[in-house]
Design a protein around this motif. Structure first.
Motif, PDB file in Angstrom:
ATOM      1  N   MET A   1      15.031   8.468   8.412  1.00  0.00           N
ATOM      2  CA  MET A   1      14.506   7.238   9.010  1.00  0.00           C
ATOM      3  C   MET A   1      15.635   6.384   9.577  1.00  0.00           C
ATOM      4  SD  MET A   1      11.524   6.121   6.274  1.00  0.00           S
ATOM      5  CE  MET A   1      11.057   4.660   7.209  1.00  0.00           C
ATOM      6  N   PRO A   2      15.437   5.756  10.752  1.00  0.00           N
ATOM      7  CA  PRO A   2      16.470   4.881  11.321  1.00  0.00           C
ATOM      8  C   PRO A   2      16.592   3.598  10.508  1.00  0.00           C
ATOM      9  CG  PRO A   2      14.471   4.760  12.622  1.00  0.00           C
ATOM     10  CD  PRO A   2      14.239   5.849  11.606  1.00  0.00           C
ATOM     11  N   ARG A   3      17.811   3.082  10.428  1.00  0.00           N
ATOM     12  CA  ARG A   3      18.059   1.830   9.720  1.00  0.00           C
ATOM     13  C   ARG A   3      18.007   0.675  10.719  1.00  0.00           C
ATOM     14  NH1 ARG A   3      20.174   2.125   4.688  1.00  0.00           N
ATOM     15  NH2 ARG A   3      21.131   0.057   4.945  1.00  0.00           N
ATOM     16  N   PRO A   4      17.216  -0.374  10.436  1.00  0.00           N
ATOM     17  CA  PRO A   4      17.175  -1.524  11.348  1.00  0.00           C
ATOM     18  C   PRO A   4      18.518  -2.240  11.368  1.00  0.00           C
ATOM     19  CG  PRO A   4      15.969  -1.995   9.311  1.00  0.00           C
ATOM     20  CD  PRO A   4      16.326  -0.544   9.275  1.00  0.00           C
ATOM     21  N   ARG A   5      18.946  -2.653  12.572  1.00  0.00           N
ATOM     22  CA  ARG A   5      20.241  -3.304  12.720  1.00  0.00           C
ATOM     23  C   ARG A   5      20.133  -4.760  13.166  1.00  0.00           C
ATOM     24  NH1 ARG A   5      21.505   2.051  14.177  1.00  0.00           N
ATOM     25  NH2 ARG A   5      23.368   2.836  13.123  1.00  0.00           N
ATOM     26  N   ALA A   6      18.998  -5.185  13.668  1.00  0.00           N
ATOM     27  CA  ALA A   6      18.871  -6.534  14.217  1.00  0.00           C
ATOM     28  C   ALA A   6      18.999  -7.582  13.116  1.00  0.00           C
ATOM     29  CB  ALA A   6      17.528  -6.686  14.917  1.00  0.00           C
ATOM     30  N   MET A   7      19.611  -8.722  13.492  1.00  0.00           N
ATOM     31  CA  MET A   7      19.676  -9.830  12.539  1.00  0.00           C
ATOM     32  C   MET A   7      18.272 -10.327  12.202  1.00  0.00           C
ATOM     33  SD  MET A   7      21.285 -11.996  10.634  1.00  0.00           S
ATOM     34  CE  MET A   7      23.001 -11.889  11.133  1.00  0.00           C
TER      35      MET A   7
ATOM     36  N   THR B   1      10.977  11.404  -1.185  1.00  0.00           N
ATOM     37  CA  THR B   1      11.500  10.089  -0.813  1.00  0.00           C
ATOM     38  C   THR B   1      12.921  10.210  -0.282  1.00  0.00           C
ATOM     39  OG1 THR B   1      10.098   8.889  -2.376  1.00  0.00           O
ATOM     40  CG2 THR B   1      12.163   7.823  -1.720  1.00  0.00           C
ATOM     41  N   GLU B   2      13.750  10.954  -0.971  1.00  0.00           N
ATOM     42  CA  GLU B   2      15.137  11.129  -0.532  1.00  0.00           C
ATOM     43  C   GLU B   2      15.193  11.781   0.840  1.00  0.00           C
ATOM     44  OE1 GLU B   2      19.350  13.168  -2.052  1.00  0.00           O
ATOM     45  OE2 GLU B   2      17.532  13.277  -3.289  1.00  0.00           O
ATOM     46  N   ALA B   3      14.349  12.780   1.060  1.00  0.00           N
ATOM     47  CA  ALA B   3      14.347  13.474   2.351  1.00  0.00           C
ATOM     48  C   ALA B   3      13.835  12.565   3.467  1.00  0.00           C
ATOM     49  CB  ALA B   3      13.490  14.732   2.254  1.00  0.00           C
ATOM     50  N   LEU B   4      12.786  11.799   3.186  1.00  0.00           N
ATOM     51  CA  LEU B   4      12.221  10.913   4.202  1.00  0.00           C
ATOM     52  C   LEU B   4      13.195   9.814   4.576  1.00  0.00           C
ATOM     53  CD1 LEU B   4       9.873   9.994   5.969  1.00  0.00           C
ATOM     54  CD2 LEU B   4       8.915   8.807   3.969  1.00  0.00           C
TER      55      LEU B   4
ATOM     56  N   SER C   1       0.834  -1.199   0.000  1.00  0.00           N
ATOM     57  CA  SER C   1       0.000   0.000   0.000  1.00  0.00           C
ATOM     58  C   SER C   1       0.870   1.251   0.000  1.00  0.00           C
ATOM     59  CB  SER C   1      -0.897   0.007   1.237  1.00  0.00           C
ATOM     60  OG  SER C   1      -0.114   0.167   2.415  1.00  0.00           O
ATOM     61  N   GLU C   2       0.272   2.380  -0.353  1.00  0.00           N
ATOM     62  CA  GLU C   2       1.014   3.642  -0.290  1.00  0.00           C
ATOM     63  C   GLU C   2       1.436   3.955   1.143  1.00  0.00           C
ATOM     64  OE1 GLU C   2      -0.886   6.917  -2.189  1.00  0.00           O
ATOM     65  OE2 GLU C   2      -1.024   5.924  -4.155  1.00  0.00           O
ATOM     66  N   ASP C   3       0.589   3.612   2.111  1.00  0.00           N
ATOM     67  CA  ASP C   3       0.943   3.850   3.513  1.00  0.00           C
ATOM     68  C   ASP C   3       2.174   3.034   3.913  1.00  0.00           C
ATOM     69  OD1 ASP C   3      -1.121   5.609   3.831  1.00  0.00           O
ATOM     70  OD2 ASP C   3      -2.470   4.161   4.799  1.00  0.00           O
ATOM     71  N   SER C   4       2.212   1.768   3.523  1.00  0.00           N
ATOM     72  CA  SER C   4       3.368   0.935   3.853  1.00  0.00           C
ATOM     73  C   SER C   4       4.617   1.403   3.111  1.00  0.00           C
ATOM     74  CB  SER C   4       3.094  -0.529   3.507  1.00  0.00           C
ATOM     75  OG  SER C   4       4.238  -1.325   3.709  1.00  0.00           O
ATOM     76  N   ALA C   5       4.442   1.846   1.883  1.00  0.00           N
ATOM     77  CA  ALA C   5       5.585   2.353   1.130  1.00  0.00           C
ATOM     78  C   ALA C   5       6.255   3.503   1.887  1.00  0.00           C
ATOM     79  CB  ALA C   5       5.150   2.812  -0.258  1.00  0.00           C
ATOM     80  N   ARG C   6       5.441   4.398   2.435  1.00  0.00           N
ATOM     81  CA  ARG C   6       5.981   5.534   3.183  1.00  0.00           C
ATOM     82  C   ARG C   6       6.522   5.080   4.542  1.00  0.00           C
ATOM     83  NH1 ARG C   6       5.103  11.232   3.752  1.00  0.00           N
ATOM     84  NH2 ARG C   6       3.762  11.232   1.901  1.00  0.00           N
ATOM     85  N   ARG C   7       5.719   4.302   5.274  1.00  0.00           N
ATOM     86  CA  ARG C   7       6.075   3.938   6.651  1.00  0.00           C
ATOM     87  C   ARG C   7       7.260   2.982   6.718  1.00  0.00           C
ATOM     88  NH1 ARG C   7       1.648   1.610   7.626  1.00  0.00           N
ATOM     89  NH2 ARG C   7       2.364  -0.511   7.196  1.00  0.00           N
ATOM     90  N   ASP C   8       7.271   1.975   5.856  1.00  0.00           N
ATOM     91  CA  ASP C   8       8.263   0.906   5.975  1.00  0.00           C
ATOM     92  C   ASP C   8       9.458   1.093   5.046  1.00  0.00           C
ATOM     93  OD1 ASP C   8       6.656  -0.490   7.857  1.00  0.00           O
ATOM     94  OD2 ASP C   8       5.432  -1.261   6.207  1.00  0.00           O
ATOM     95  N   TYR C   9       9.228   1.706   3.884  1.00  0.00           N
ATOM     96  CA  TYR C   9      10.296   1.832   2.894  1.00  0.00           C
ATOM     97  C   TYR C   9      10.803   3.257   2.738  1.00  0.00           C
ATOM     98  CZ  TYR C   9       9.009  -2.890   1.319  1.00  0.00           C
ATOM     99  OH  TYR C   9       8.759  -4.234   1.251  1.00  0.00           O
ATOM    100  N   GLY C  10      10.091   4.222   3.327  1.00  0.00           N
ATOM    101  CA  GLY C  10      10.491   5.613   3.147  1.00  0.00           C
ATOM    102  C   GLY C  10      10.294   6.108   1.734  1.00  0.00           C
ATOM    103  N   VAL C  11       9.318   5.578   1.042  1.00  0.00           N
ATOM    104  CA  VAL C  11       9.063   5.939  -0.350  1.00  0.00           C
ATOM    105  C   VAL C  11       7.730   6.681  -0.425  1.00  0.00           C
ATOM    106  CG1 VAL C  11       8.621   5.064  -2.677  1.00  0.00           C
ATOM    107  CG2 VAL C  11      10.402   4.016  -1.250  1.00  0.00           C
ATOM    108  N   VAL C  12       7.754   7.861  -0.984  1.00  0.00           N
ATOM    109  CA  VAL C  12       6.562   8.704  -1.071  1.00  0.00           C
ATOM    110  C   VAL C  12       5.957   8.563  -2.465  1.00  0.00           C
ATOM    111  CG1 VAL C  12       5.640  11.034  -0.884  1.00  0.00           C
ATOM    112  CG2 VAL C  12       7.544  10.309   0.589  1.00  0.00           C
TER     113      VAL C  12
END
Length: 598
Positions: free
Chosen positions: A577-583, A570-573, A548-559
């Motif tokens: 956004m923090p990068r996940p580090r956990a395995m 998209t570049e600014a968002l 979804s567009e919401d997931s694209a923004r929330r999870d991928y940082g894509v507008v």
């Protein structure tokens, strides 16, 4: 009759080796085609829930499909019927997991084994099994999520001789058929499976006659040696160390109690061990998996050699694989009469725990977790009062790989979904919608595969629903920065004032004519940081209805706005956004107090 023992294969016979290998695989596929075209039940004819193989005269697996449920298939037969007493035309039969030490993993899978002779010498066995539609037990279809004893799951057959030197044992067949609610379907399926064994025997005899017994035996040994060498080479690349993982099962179905499979993988030089002894106690409900020690080694071999199609799944993986440790009384070594009908829920966790320990050993270079396939059962009766049954398997999302997205809408790897038209015609219901479950694939550099949504309109007066959907409480985990897959759910009459959600693992829900059943299945885990997924790929996923567009923004940082990518936003968002580090990311079910991975 005496069994052939394979001598070392001369280098000059490598061409013959490949010819025999190809011919045996062709024979196995022809056996499968015969079953698919002549079986009568939907589970075998349409869903393709069957398995064929060629084995050595000592029972070692030589060629097979890539299905890792089976243990040592011939060992139980050889224990009851010594090889020297077998005759041409004999056919042996069993389905009892406890009597065969996990050679078969639940009662509906009927195993048939036929010896193959050349010049009065036992040179091989051919094997076929299929999941039968109904073999008695507490409910139609035999498998109920509410079972608490294996005796509620149908009739158990220890190793018996179904055919002696070409003469069929009609007495045992009549006893067996009498225990089924659908004897005509059962008899048709048994005939198809037995005919496949006869066909396989003829094809293997022809291969041995063409190349000679010595070359045939040496070629079979070479196939197993090739797989053993390939797995040994892969194991040698793993670093020394010890890694642990515990993956969880939503519920045992019968009591609602969660369970888990626990694995510690240890590598020390050439030695590898897989220790499952810390797994949960055996469950009250039917999620127990009586695991033969060969099964995790088959999984290991397929995982580490997935990129080499020349390497077959056979006994070579067991020869070169790990020492497997289990403990009696656990979910992987249950004691009779623990129920086994839903054993796939534990079996999938064996595979996911193995992948997770390898991910730790390799810095995340394995696939994310797959969701467990889904089944639902609708039981009722037709207008004449005759018992009616619908058992339908539904696909889920598979985990993303270290090089590609996960597969969308997969049912049990080697099997198939029912076509909508077939389900409508066969089961007296109406499939009103069938599509992918948007946002169910775990976000990642490579996206997890999506599950599906299926809307089923009930047309009979009443029906009783049984359902098994896992990965709702404990979603399929993501790897190397990837996120967990989305959960499944079951809703009756969605969007109406009669809407209600029901438990995703259970039985006994009453439905009536006109009710709409919506089943939404879970997705696979993602691989790698979602912020590293090219924005154009995310846009494509949105346009395809996978994200979804919401997931694209929330999870991928894509507008995305109005179906177009906003590159500047998209570049600014993404920059903030923090990068996940956990395995591993496991969808919020992580419990530090009750999880050894803390």
């Amino acid at each position: 009759m005496t069994a052939d023992i394979a001598p070392p294969m001369p280098q000059s016979d490598r061409i013959a080796h490949e010819l025999v290998k190809g011919a045996l695989n062709a024979a196995r596929r022809e056996m499968e085609a015969l079953i698919a075209r002549t079986a009568m039940s939907p589970f075998i004819r349409e869903k393709k829930d069957f398995f064929t193989a060629v084995l050595s005269p000592t029972g070692d697996l030589v060629v097979s499909t890539s299905l890792t449920l089976a243990g040592h298939l011939v060992e139980p037969v050889l224990a009851a019927y010594p090889a020297e007493e077998m005759r041409n035309g004999d056919l042996f039969w069993y389905n009892d997991p406890y009597a065969t030490r996990g050679a078969v993993s639940h009662l509906p899978d009927m195993v048939f084994i036929m010896p193959v002779f050349a010049e009065d010498r036992l040179i091989a066995f051919v094997e076929a099994w299929g999941h039968l539609w109904d073999i008695g037990g507490a409910v139609a279809g035999s498998i109920s999520p509410m079972a608490t004893s294996v005796f509620q799951e149908g009739i158990a057959i220890p190793p018996v001789r179904a055919i002696r030197a070409g003469q069929r044992n009609d007495e045992v067949m009549r006893i067996f058929a009498r225990n089924s609610r659908f004897p005509k379907l059962l008899e048709g399926d048994l005939s198809a499976i037995m005919a496949a064994c006869e066909l396989g025997r003829a094809r293997v005899e022809a291969v041995a006659a063409r190349h000679g017994r010595a070359v045939f035996a040496a070629a079979c040994e070479a196939m197993m040696a090739q797989s053993a060498a390939a797995l040994s080479d892969k194991i040698a690349t793993l670093p020394d160390g010890q890694w642990s993982f515990r993956d969880r099962i939503d519920s045992d179905a019968a009591t609602g109690t969660p369970s888990y499979v626990d694995l510690t993988l240890t590598k020390a030089g050439d030695a590898l061990s897989l220790d499952f002894t810390a797994s949960a106690p055996q469950a009250t409900g039917p999620i127990n998996f009586l695991m033969h020690e060969s099964v995790p080694n088959f999984m290991l071999g397929l995982c580490l050699n997935h990129d080499d199609p020349s390497v077959g799944m056979n006994a070579g993986f067991s020869r070169a694989g790990a020492q497997v440790l289990t403990r009696p009384g656990t979910v992987l070594q249950p004691q009779s009469p623990a129920p086994l009908g839903l054993r796939s829920h534990a079996m999938f966790r064996v595979n996911s725990a193995l992948m997770a320990t390898l991910a730790q050993a390799t810095g995340g270079q394995t696939s994310a977790a797959n969701a467990v396939y889904v089944l639902y059962y609708l039981r009722g009766s037709d207008a004449a009062g005759v018992e009616a049954l619908c058992i339908e398997g539904l696909s889920v999302g598979y985990g993303a790989r270290a090089f590609a997205d996960g597969l969308d809408a997969v049912y049990a790897v080697a099997q198939e979904n029912y076509p909508v038209e077939f389900a409508d015609m066969e089961f007296g219901l109406e499939i009103e919608a069938f599509g992918l479950h948007c946002d169910s694939g775990g976000p990642g550099r490579f996206r997890g595969g999506c599950g599906i949504t299926r809307d089923i309109r009930v047309l009979s007066d009443t029906a009783t629903l049984g359902i098994r959907i896992d990965n709702c409480r404990y979603p399929a985990f993501g790897v190397n920065g990837g996120m967990a897959g989305g959960a499944g759910r079951v809703t009756v009459n969605p969007g109406t004032d009669r809407e209600r959600d029901i438990a995703t693992m259970g039985d006994g829900t009453l439905l009536k004519s006109g009710d709409l059943l919506r089943i939404v299945t879970p997705g696979g885990g993602g691989w790698g940081c979602p912020l590293d997924r090219p924005a154009e790929d995310v846009l494509g996923d949105v346009l395809d209805g996978l994200v979804s567009e919401d997931s694209a923004r929330r999870d991928y940082g894509v507008v995305i706005a109005a179906g177009a990518l906003d590159e500047a936003d998209t570049e600014a968002l993404r920059a903030q956004m923090p990068r996940p580090r956990a395995m591993f990311h496991r969808g919020g079910y992580y419990d530090a107090e009750d999880d050894r991975n803390s």
